[in-house]
Enzyme design. Structure first.
Site, PDB file in Angstrom:
ATOM      1  N   CYS A  83      11.811  17.387 -61.305  1.00  0.00           N
ATOM      2  CA  CYS A  83      11.460  15.969 -61.310  1.00  0.00           C
ATOM      3  C   CYS A  83      12.041  15.233 -62.509  1.00  0.00           C
ATOM      4  O   CYS A  83      12.100  13.999 -62.514  1.00  0.00           O
ATOM      5  CB  CYS A  83       9.945  15.793 -61.290  1.00  0.00           C
ATOM      6  SG  CYS A  83       9.118  16.681 -59.960  1.00  0.00           S
ATOM      7  N   HIS A 327       8.549   9.330 -54.444  1.00  0.00           N
ATOM      8  CA  HIS A 327       9.011  10.369 -55.374  1.00  0.00           C
ATOM      9  C   HIS A 327      10.154  11.200 -54.791  1.00  0.00           C
ATOM     10  O   HIS A 327       9.988  12.388 -54.496  1.00  0.00           O
ATOM     11  CB  HIS A 327       7.831  11.256 -55.752  1.00  0.00           C
ATOM     12  CG  HIS A 327       8.145  12.279 -56.794  1.00  0.00           C
ATOM     13  ND1 HIS A 327       9.104  12.101 -57.773  1.00  0.00           N
ATOM     14  CD2 HIS A 327       7.609  13.529 -57.011  1.00  0.00           C
ATOM     15  CE1 HIS A 327       9.150  13.169 -58.538  1.00  0.00           C
ATOM     16  NE2 HIS A 327       8.268  14.049 -58.103  1.00  0.00           N
TER      17      HIS A 327
END
Length: 383
Positions: A83, A327
């Protein structure tokens, strides 16, 4: 080594969400890059190098995108830090421009997930935590339970993170979700890992974001008088843990905070707003506390009180955050920088943070069994 001044001269994004299969990773990355280049008034001939963050993009994804936007032959590097991939790409660009190697570079974060990922993202087959069932959702559920037990926080207070961030994303045209959710909807959503439900979890999304990173000489070349400055980009990794420990201690966040405050010569008290990696509702709370931006054990109560909402003392995730903006893992870090740029240039529309002069972005990427995380990036930008 002391780096020279580094600025963000332009930003571009495509809307995050579920894109058709025929909308490829290359198409998304190229579209976001063109938007950023147009925003800065830069041509492909001006760009000296490209840095690309992605996780599931396959080999040389950056070069595949670069060939579409006139950057074939230029230096291109690809960065995977889960991430934190997009923010890691930004950090490498910040170092290169600050060191005087380049004056104008392009940073892209991109991910095509919805036609590749079913349910949650899968851990590496050799991950010992995952083998015992300690996957991301389970870990954050344990974090929420422990937080409620230790500090007397309520389930409703934790759910308010989702309510807040969905309210913010209504005003973000790039967000995956653009409608509010009520507290009751969060509390009654399909269970994922008790006490967390579906709306406590960030969605699987497709998306791309891009920024132009410039030296002062690069700004002059573009005829830009002023632009937000990247005051620092920090990167830390998790340390090996022994014993049971405290699941909410957030030592890795504390160290990431200490590093960015050192690099930027600013402190927690100087931060006006935050783009936080809220992969789960509880994550926003404990990571803000780990950074020293909220008192430990007070984050849930302060969220309920509106402290972290637009109009509050320290707005968090005016973009909607991962929970509502979406995301796409490789794109998230750069999307956060786009939001910092728009906020610091007064271009955030209805989600504008009043008198914003300093913003912080935080990403936490992945896990390694036996440590308290894999990679954490923190970025501070000033007007």
């Amino acid at each position: 080594m002391t780096l020279g001044a580094v600025h963000v001269a332009g930003a571009g994004m495509i809307r995050f969400g579920k894109h058709p299969r025929e909308v490829t990773l290359e198409t998304m990355g190229a579209n976001a890059a063109r938007d950023a280049m147009n925003d800065a008034g830069v041509t492909s001939a001006d760009i000296e190098a490209m840095y690309v963050g992605h996780v599931f993009g396959g080999p040389v994804a950056g070069q595949r995108i670069g060939a579409r936007i006139g950057l074939a032959g230029k230096p291109v590097s690809n960065h995977e830090n889960y991430c934190s991939s997009g923010a890691t790409a930004l950090r490498e660009a910040w170092i290169a421009v600050g060191a005087g190697l380049y004056d104008l570079v392009l940073v892209i974060g991109v991910e095509k997930m919805t036609d590749r990922i079913k349910g949650g993202v899968q851990p590496d087959p050799g991950d010992l935590d995952a083998a015992s069932g300690f996957i991301f959702a389970a870990g954050h559920a344990l974090s929420a339970r422990r937080y409620m037990s230790d500090y007397g926080a309520t389930r409703e207070q934790i759910a308010m993170v989702a309510v807040k961030n969905h309210a913010h994303s209504v005003m973000n045209p790039y967000a995956h979700y653009q409608k509010p959710v009520a507290l009751e909807e969060v509390l009654t959503a399909r269970p994922i890992a008790e006490p967390l439900g579906l709306l406590d979890c960030s969605p699987i999304s497709d998306g791309a974001a891009a920024v132009i990173v410039a030296s002062p000489a690069g700004l002059r070349k573009l005829g830009i008088a002023t632009a937000p400055r990247i005051a620092g980009c920090a990167l830390v990794s998790g340390t090996v843990q022994s014993g049971l420990g405290d699941v909410n201690e957030e030592d890795v966040s504390r160290r990431a905070g200490e590093e960015i405050y050192r690099l930027s010569a600013l402190g927690a008290e100087d931060i006006d707003f935050v783009e936080m990696h809220d992969c789960f509702t509880i994550a926003e709370i404990v990571r803000l506390e780990g950074l020293g931006l909220l008192p430990r054990g007070e984050g849930a109560r302060l969220t309920e009180a509106g402290h972290t909402s637009l109009g509050g003392s320290m707005p968090v995730n005016p973009s909607g955050g991962l929970l509502s903006r979406g995301h796409p893992v490789g794109a998230t870090g750069v999307a956060q920088i786009c939001e910092l740029f728009w906020q610091l240039t007064g271009r955030a529309g209805g989600r504008q943070v009043e008198n914003a002069s300093t913003g912080l972005a935080y990403c936490k990427g992945g896990s390694v069994s036996g440590t308290d995380g894999a990679s954490v990036t923190t970025v501070v930008m000033t007007r």
